[in-house]
Design a protein around this motif. Sequence first.
Motif, mmCIF file in Angstrom:
data_model
loop_
_atom_site.group_PDB
_atom_site.id
_atom_site.type_symbol
_atom_site.label_atom_id
_atom_site.label_comp_id
_atom_site.label_asym_id
_atom_site.label_seq_id
_atom_site.Cartn_x
_atom_site.Cartn_y
_atom_site.Cartn_z
ATOM 1 N N LEU A 25 0.869 -1.183 0.000
ATOM 2 C CA LEU A 25 0.000 0.000 0.000
ATOM 3 C C LEU A 25 0.906 1.233 0.000
ATOM 4 O O LEU A 25 1.921 1.259 0.702
ATOM 5 C CB LEU A 25 -0.884 -0.001 1.256
ATOM 6 C CG LEU A 25 -1.742 1.245 1.486
ATOM 7 C CD1 LEU A 25 -2.872 1.321 0.455
ATOM 8 C CD2 LEU A 25 -2.340 1.248 2.893
ATOM 9 N N ALA A 26 0.527 2.238 -0.784
ATOM 10 C CA ALA A 26 1.260 3.517 -0.806
ATOM 11 C C ALA A 26 0.324 4.626 -0.345
ATOM 12 O O ALA A 26 -0.832 4.689 -0.788
ATOM 13 C CB ALA A 26 1.770 3.804 -2.214
ATOM 14 N N PHE A 27 0.815 5.483 0.532
ATOM 15 C CA PHE A 27 0.012 6.625 1.006
ATOM 16 C C PHE A 27 0.951 7.760 1.396
ATOM 17 O O PHE A 27 2.156 7.565 1.594
ATOM 18 C CB PHE A 27 -0.883 6.217 2.193
ATOM 19 C CG PHE A 27 -0.160 5.564 3.336
ATOM 20 C CD1 PHE A 27 0.038 4.188 3.363
ATOM 21 C CD2 PHE A 27 0.342 6.330 4.387
ATOM 22 C CE1 PHE A 27 0.712 3.573 4.416
ATOM 23 C CE2 PHE A 27 1.014 5.732 5.450
ATOM 24 C CZ PHE A 27 1.200 4.346 5.451
ATOM 25 N N LEU A 28 0.389 8.967 1.495
ATOM 26 C CA LEU A 28 1.210 10.144 1.817
ATOM 27 C C LEU A 28 1.570 10.159 3.298
ATOM 28 O O LEU A 28 0.734 9.834 4.160
ATOM 29 C CB LEU A 28 0.456 11.428 1.454
ATOM 30 C CG LEU A 28 0.183 11.624 -0.039
ATOM 31 C CD1 LEU A 28 -0.637 12.906 -0.268
ATOM 32 C CD2 LEU A 28 1.487 11.687 -0.843
ATOM 33 N N ASP A 29 2.815 10.544 3.581
ATOM 34 C CA ASP A 29 3.285 10.673 4.966
ATOM 35 C C ASP A 29 2.561 11.845 5.633
ATOM 36 O O ASP A 29 2.405 12.914 5.052
ATOM 37 C CB ASP A 29 4.809 10.893 4.971
ATOM 38 C CG ASP A 29 5.424 10.673 6.332
ATOM 39 O OD1 ASP A 29 6.227 9.733 6.467
ATOM 40 O OD2 ASP A 29 5.109 11.444 7.274
ATOM 41 N N ILE A 30 2.152 11.615 6.879
ATOM 42 C CA ILE A 30 1.373 12.631 7.596
ATOM 43 C C ILE A 30 2.241 13.834 7.994
ATOM 44 O O ILE A 30 1.715 14.937 8.188
ATOM 45 C CB ILE A 30 0.687 11.993 8.838
ATOM 46 C CG1 ILE A 30 -0.499 12.803 9.283
ATOM 47 C CG2 ILE A 30 1.669 11.754 9.963
ATOM 48 C CD1 ILE A 30 -1.412 12.068 10.264
ATOM 49 N N ASN A 31 3.545 13.643 8.110
ATOM 50 C CA ASN A 31 4.473 14.746 8.428
ATOM 51 C C ASN A 31 5.524 14.822 7.330
ATOM 52 O O ASN A 31 6.694 14.443 7.540
ATOM 53 C CB ASN A 31 5.159 14.526 9.787
ATOM 54 C CG ASN A 31 4.186 14.600 10.941
ATOM 55 O OD1 ASN A 31 4.113 13.710 11.775
ATOM 56 N ND2 ASN A 31 3.429 15.683 11.015
ATOM 57 N N PRO A 32 5.152 15.309 6.156
ATOM 58 C CA PRO A 32 6.033 15.185 4.987
ATOM 59 C C PRO A 32 7.309 16.018 5.086
ATOM 60 O O PRO A 32 7.283 17.168 5.512
ATOM 61 C CB PRO A 32 5.154 15.686 3.837
ATOM 62 C CG PRO A 32 4.114 16.539 4.476
ATOM 63 C CD PRO A 32 3.871 15.958 5.836
ATOM 64 N N ALA A 33 8.421 15.414 4.653
ATOM 65 C CA ALA A 33 9.687 16.145 4.534
ATOM 66 C C ALA A 33 9.623 17.090 3.339
ATOM 67 O O ALA A 33 10.323 18.104 3.304
ATOM 68 C CB ALA A 33 10.842 15.157 4.364
ATOM 69 N N SER A 34 8.815 16.740 2.355
ATOM 70 C CA SER A 34 8.584 17.614 1.203
ATOM 71 C C SER A 34 7.207 17.272 0.648
ATOM 72 O O SER A 34 6.609 16.249 1.027
ATOM 73 C CB SER A 34 9.655 17.391 0.125
ATOM 74 O OG SER A 34 9.469 16.116 -0.478
ATOM 75 N N ARG A 35 6.713 18.084 -0.257
ATOM 76 C CA ARG A 35 5.388 17.847 -0.841
ATOM 77 C C ARG A 35 5.413 16.534 -1.616
ATOM 78 O O ARG A 35 6.284 16.349 -2.467
ATOM 79 C CB ARG A 35 5.017 19.018 -1.754
ATOM 80 C CG ARG A 35 3.591 18.983 -2.217
ATOM 81 C CD ARG A 35 3.097 20.362 -2.604
ATOM 82 N NE ARG A 35 1.669 20.306 -2.889
ATOM 83 C CZ ARG A 35 1.149 20.323 -4.107
ATOM 84 N NH1 ARG A 35 1.933 20.459 -5.158
ATOM 85 N NH2 ARG A 35 -0.151 20.231 -4.274
ATOM 86 N N GLY A 36 4.502 15.638 -1.295
ATOM 87 C CA GLY A 36 4.445 14.358 -1.995
ATOM 88 C C GLY A 36 5.195 13.230 -1.300
ATOM 89 O O GLY A 36 5.223 12.104 -1.798
ATOM 90 N N HIS A 37 5.789 13.512 -0.139
ATOM 91 C CA HIS A 37 6.499 12.473 0.643
ATOM 92 C C HIS A 37 5.540 11.291 0.843
ATOM 93 O O HIS A 37 4.466 11.422 1.415
ATOM 94 C CB HIS A 37 6.933 13.082 1.972
ATOM 95 C CG HIS A 37 7.675 12.153 2.890
ATOM 96 N ND1 HIS A 37 8.342 12.612 4.002
ATOM 97 C CD2 HIS A 37 7.874 10.805 2.885
ATOM 98 C CE1 HIS A 37 8.902 11.595 4.644
ATOM 99 N NE2 HIS A 37 8.622 10.479 3.986
ATOM 100 N N THR A 38 5.975 10.154 0.352
ATOM 101 C CA THR A 38 5.108 8.968 0.290
ATOM 102 C C THR A 38 5.736 7.803 1.038
ATOM 103 O O THR A 38 6.964 7.667 1.085
ATOM 104 C CB THR A 38 4.903 8.590 -1.197
ATOM 105 O OG1 THR A 38 4.151 9.633 -1.819
ATOM 106 C CG2 THR A 38 4.166 7.274 -1.369
ATOM 107 N N LEU A 39 4.884 6.973 1.611
ATOM 108 C CA LEU A 39 5.333 5.730 2.245
ATOM 109 C C LEU A 39 4.780 4.551 1.460
ATOM 110 O O LEU A 39 3.603 4.539 1.101
ATOM 111 C CB LEU A 39 4.834 5.650 3.686
ATOM 112 C CG LEU A 39 5.278 6.780 4.625
ATOM 113 C CD1 LEU A 39 4.596 6.636 5.974
ATOM 114 C CD2 LEU A 39 6.795 6.793 4.783
ATOM 115 N N ILE A 40 5.640 3.583 1.191
ATOM 116 C CA ILE A 40 5.233 2.309 0.620
ATOM 117 C C ILE A 40 5.352 1.289 1.744
ATOM 118 O O ILE A 40 6.451 1.104 2.279
ATOM 119 C CB ILE A 40 6.188 1.857 -0.522
ATOM 120 C CG1 ILE A 40 6.475 2.980 -1.514
ATOM 121 C CG2 ILE A 40 5.689 0.577 -1.188
ATOM 122 C CD1 ILE A 40 5.310 3.495 -2.264
ATOM 123 N N VAL A 41 4.260 0.639 2.105
ATOM 124 C CA VAL A 41 4.332 -0.361 3.175
ATOM 125 C C VAL A 41 3.957 -1.732 2.630
ATOM 126 O O VAL A 41 3.175 -1.851 1.692
ATOM 127 C CB VAL A 41 3.394 -0.015 4.367
ATOM 128 C CG1 VAL A 41 3.728 1.341 4.951
ATOM 129 C CG2 VAL A 41 1.936 -0.072 3.987
#
Length: 140
Positions: A25-41
């Motif tokens: 699953l891929a979703f946006l990080d709640i505390n992004p380092a930059s716009r669009g910071h994404t997590l793949i889990v």
Amino acid sequence: MASIFSRIISGEIPAAKLYEDAQTLAFLDINPASRGHTLIVCKEELPGLLDLPPELVCAAALTTQVVAKALLAVLQPDGFNIIQNNGKAAGQVVFHYHVHIIPRWEGDRAVGYWRPGTATSDDLRELAALIAARVVEESV
Ligand code: 5GP
């Protein structure tokens, strides 16, 4: 207790989801380092890279590449970092395997870097021999 990411995967906790398949699953990080910071889990709750079977290593890498292409097309950053923390000492906070994709723009200073050190050629040669021998053991 289920990890925060398992609770996102199950739908118990909301997230800005980008992509989902049977294993990831891929979703946006709640505390992004930059716009669009994404997590793949990985959907299976495993702590770190060394806990993943080969097929999940591949599944996570493939999702990372596909989502990175989409992020690049939409946001048009100048580059991006792939970061994957393993262990508290390496900055891992959520012990459920995940990969960060961090879009980067020139001069944004969104991600800190290591300080380049020094090593003698003897150190490098000896260390390489030790690790190379172990790599052979780990790969069989
Ligand atoms: P780590 O340091 O473990 O590699 O990164 C964990 C990441 O998960 C952090 O960047 C943090 O902002 C993100 N994170 C933690 N809790 C949540 C959450 O509830 N939702 C989302 N979308 N991201 C989270």
